[in-house]
Structures are given as C-alpha cells and as structure tokens.
Design a protein around this motif. Structure first.
Motif, PDB file in Angstrom:
ATOM      1  N   GLU A  51       0.830  -1.204   0.000  1.00  0.00           N
ATOM      2  CA  GLU A  51       0.000   0.000   0.000  1.00  0.00           C
ATOM      3  C   GLU A  51       0.866   1.257   0.000  1.00  0.00           C
ATOM      4  OE1 GLU A  51      -3.078   2.172   3.022  1.00  0.00           O
ATOM      5  OE2 GLU A  51      -3.261  -0.004   2.812  1.00  0.00           O
ATOM      6  N   LEU A  52       1.929   1.250   0.779  1.00  0.00           N
ATOM      7  CA  LEU A  52       2.847   2.387   0.824  1.00  0.00           C
ATOM      8  C   LEU A  52       3.511   2.589  -0.535  1.00  0.00           C
ATOM      9  CD1 LEU A  52       4.326   4.601   2.390  1.00  0.00           C
ATOM     10  CD2 LEU A  52       5.986   2.854   3.082  1.00  0.00           C
ATOM     11  N   GLU A  53       3.956   1.491  -1.155  1.00  0.00           N
ATOM     12  CA  GLU A  53       4.588   1.566  -2.482  1.00  0.00           C
ATOM     13  C   GLU A  53       3.613   2.163  -3.495  1.00  0.00           C
ATOM     14  OE1 GLU A  53       7.641   0.667  -3.633  1.00  0.00           O
ATOM     15  OE2 GLU A  53       8.459  -0.311  -1.863  1.00  0.00           O
ATOM     16  N   ALA A  54       2.368   1.721  -3.478  1.00  0.00           N
ATOM     17  CA  ALA A  54       1.367   2.208  -4.422  1.00  0.00           C
ATOM     18  C   ALA A  54       1.072   3.690  -4.191  1.00  0.00           C
ATOM     19  CB  ALA A  54       0.089   1.385  -4.294  1.00  0.00           C
ATOM     20  N   THR A  55       0.960   4.091  -2.938  1.00  0.00           N
ATOM     21  CA  THR A  55       0.702   5.498  -2.623  1.00  0.00           C
ATOM     22  C   THR A  55       1.867   6.368  -3.066  1.00  0.00           C
ATOM     23  OG1 THR A  55      -0.655   4.864  -0.734  1.00  0.00           O
ATOM     24  CG2 THR A  55       0.169   7.123  -0.765  1.00  0.00           C
ATOM     25  N   ALA A  56       3.085   5.934  -2.784  1.00  0.00           N
ATOM     26  CA  ALA A  56       4.264   6.696  -3.191  1.00  0.00           C
ATOM     27  C   ALA A  56       4.315   6.833  -4.711  1.00  0.00           C
ATOM     28  CB  ALA A  56       5.532   6.026  -2.670  1.00  0.00           C
ATOM     29  N   ALA A  57       4.071   5.741  -5.426  1.00  0.00           N
ATOM     30  CA  ALA A  57       4.096   5.773  -6.888  1.00  0.00           C
ATOM     31  C   ALA A  57       3.016   6.711  -7.431  1.00  0.00           C
ATOM     32  CB  ALA A  57       3.908   4.372  -7.444  1.00  0.00           C
ATOM     33  N   ILE A  71      10.560   5.307  -2.731  1.00  0.00           N
ATOM     34  CA  ILE A  71      10.995   4.995  -1.375  1.00  0.00           C
ATOM     35  C   ILE A  71      12.441   4.515  -1.465  1.00  0.00           C
ATOM     36  CG2 ILE A  71      10.626   3.506   0.621  1.00  0.00           C
ATOM     37  CD1 ILE A  71       7.664   3.436  -0.227  1.00  0.00           C
ATOM     38  N   ALA A  72      13.264   5.002  -0.560  1.00  0.00           N
ATOM     39  CA  ALA A  72      14.678   4.628  -0.568  1.00  0.00           C
ATOM     40  C   ALA A  72      15.146   4.373   0.859  1.00  0.00           C
ATOM     41  CB  ALA A  72      15.517   5.727  -1.199  1.00  0.00           C
ATOM     42  N   THR A  73      16.186   3.570   0.966  1.00  0.00           N
ATOM     43  CA  THR A  73      16.851   3.328   2.235  1.00  0.00           C
ATOM     44  C   THR A  73      18.347   3.282   1.951  1.00  0.00           C
ATOM     45  OG1 THR A  73      16.871   1.939   4.207  1.00  0.00           O
ATOM     46  CG2 THR A  73      16.766   0.789   2.115  1.00  0.00           C
ATOM     47  N   ARG A  74      19.149   3.371   2.956  1.00  0.00           N
ATOM     48  CA  ARG A  74      20.603   3.374   2.757  1.00  0.00           C
ATOM     49  C   ARG A  74      21.180   1.972   2.866  1.00  0.00           C
ATOM     50  NH1 ARG A  74      23.256   8.292   2.067  1.00  0.00           N
ATOM     51  NH2 ARG A  74      22.031  10.043   2.794  1.00  0.00           N
ATOM     52  N   CYS A  75      22.215   1.720   2.052  1.00  0.00           N
ATOM     53  CA  CYS A  75      22.939   0.450   2.106  1.00  0.00           C
ATOM     54  C   CYS A  75      23.639   0.346   3.454  1.00  0.00           C
ATOM     55  CB  CYS A  75      23.964   0.389   0.974  1.00  0.00           C
ATOM     56  SG  CYS A  75      25.022  -1.080   1.006  1.00  0.00           S
ATOM     57  N   LYS A  76      23.521  -0.805   4.092  1.00  0.00           N
ATOM     58  CA  LYS A  76      24.139  -0.994   5.407  1.00  0.00           C
ATOM     59  C   LYS A  76      25.659  -1.064   5.322  1.00  0.00           C
ATOM     60  CE  LYS A  76      23.639  -6.029   5.312  1.00  0.00           C
ATOM     61  NZ  LYS A  76      22.978  -7.164   5.949  1.00  0.00           N
ATOM     62  N   THR A  77      26.196  -1.266   4.120  1.00  0.00           N
ATOM     63  CA  THR A  77      27.640  -1.376   3.954  1.00  0.00           C
ATOM     64  C   THR A  77      28.284  -0.048   3.579  1.00  0.00           C
ATOM     65  OG1 THR A  77      27.341  -3.659   3.228  1.00  0.00           O
ATOM     66  CG2 THR A  77      29.469  -2.647   2.752  1.00  0.00           C
ATOM     67  N   CYS A  78      27.756   0.612   2.541  1.00  0.00           N
ATOM     68  CA  CYS A  78      28.412   1.818   2.020  1.00  0.00           C
ATOM     69  C   CYS A  78      27.610   3.101   2.215  1.00  0.00           C
ATOM     70  CB  CYS A  78      28.730   1.641   0.539  1.00  0.00           C
ATOM     71  SG  CYS A  78      27.269   1.650  -0.540  1.00  0.00           S
ATOM     72  N   SER A 122      16.840  -4.717  -3.133  1.00  0.00           N
ATOM     73  CA  SER A 122      17.964  -4.185  -2.352  1.00  0.00           C
ATOM     74  C   SER A 122      17.485  -3.565  -1.045  1.00  0.00           C
ATOM     75  CB  SER A 122      18.728  -3.143  -3.170  1.00  0.00           C
ATOM     76  OG  SER A 122      19.338  -3.736  -4.289  1.00  0.00           O
ATOM     77  N   ARG A 123      16.367  -2.844  -1.112  1.00  0.00           N
ATOM     78  CA  ARG A 123      15.827  -2.248   0.113  1.00  0.00           C
ATOM     79  C   ARG A 123      15.450  -3.313   1.132  1.00  0.00           C
ATOM     80  NH1 ARG A 123      11.757   0.511  -2.888  1.00  0.00           N
ATOM     81  NH2 ARG A 123      10.365  -0.328  -1.331  1.00  0.00           N
ATOM     82  N   ALA A 124      14.958  -4.433   0.663  1.00  0.00           N
ATOM     83  CA  ALA A 124      14.515  -5.496   1.575  1.00  0.00           C
ATOM     84  C   ALA A 124      15.665  -6.048   2.408  1.00  0.00           C
ATOM     85  CB  ALA A 124      13.847  -6.619   0.789  1.00  0.00           C
ATOM     86  N   ILE A 125      16.862  -6.095   1.823  1.00  0.00           N
ATOM     87  CA  ILE A 125      18.016  -6.629   2.565  1.00  0.00           C
ATOM     88  C   ILE A 125      18.987  -5.532   2.992  1.00  0.00           C
ATOM     89  CG2 ILE A 125      17.870  -8.909   1.521  1.00  0.00           C
ATOM     90  CD1 ILE A 125      20.229  -8.103  -0.273  1.00  0.00           C
TER      91      ILE A 125
END
Length: 59
Positions: free
Chosen positions: A14-20, A26-33, A42-45
């Motif tokens: 629902e969040l993905e559909a609303t954002a689109a 929607i973005a998140t940061r890589c835990k490594t870099c 990629s966001r899921a992991i």
C-alpha cells in the motif's frame, strides 16, 4: 486470519502504491556503504548489488 508478516507485506504494498501515485520513490541506505537504494530487492536486505557481490566474493 492474516499473519503479522502478511499484514506487513500488505502495508508495504500500500505504501509503495501510494508513493508511486504521488510520483515518489521509497529509498533506504545500504548498510555497507551508505548509498541510497531504491530497488525493492535491495531495500529489503538493506544492501546494494555491488556491496552484496563484494561480500559474497570475500566469503
């Protein structure tokens, strides 16, 4: 009866559909870099494909 994981998946969809619909991503940061990740996989992991490949190569 839906499980907690199913509810989370439904809320995420629902969040993905609303954002689109609003023209947002929607973005998140890589835990490594720390690079911004927009791909759902990629966001899921919380790790981008380059960092994931480098990590797998080290193992």
């Amino acid at each position: 009866m839906p499980t907690q994981d199913t509810n989370f998946d439904l809320q995420r969809a629902e969040l993905e559909a609303t954002a689109a619909a609003l023209g947002l991503r929607i973005a998140t940061r890589c835990k490594t870099c720390g690079h911004w990740l927009t791909s759902p996989a990629s966001r899921a992991i919380h790790q981008g494909p380059r960092c994931r490949a480098q990590q797998e190569a080290r193992q």
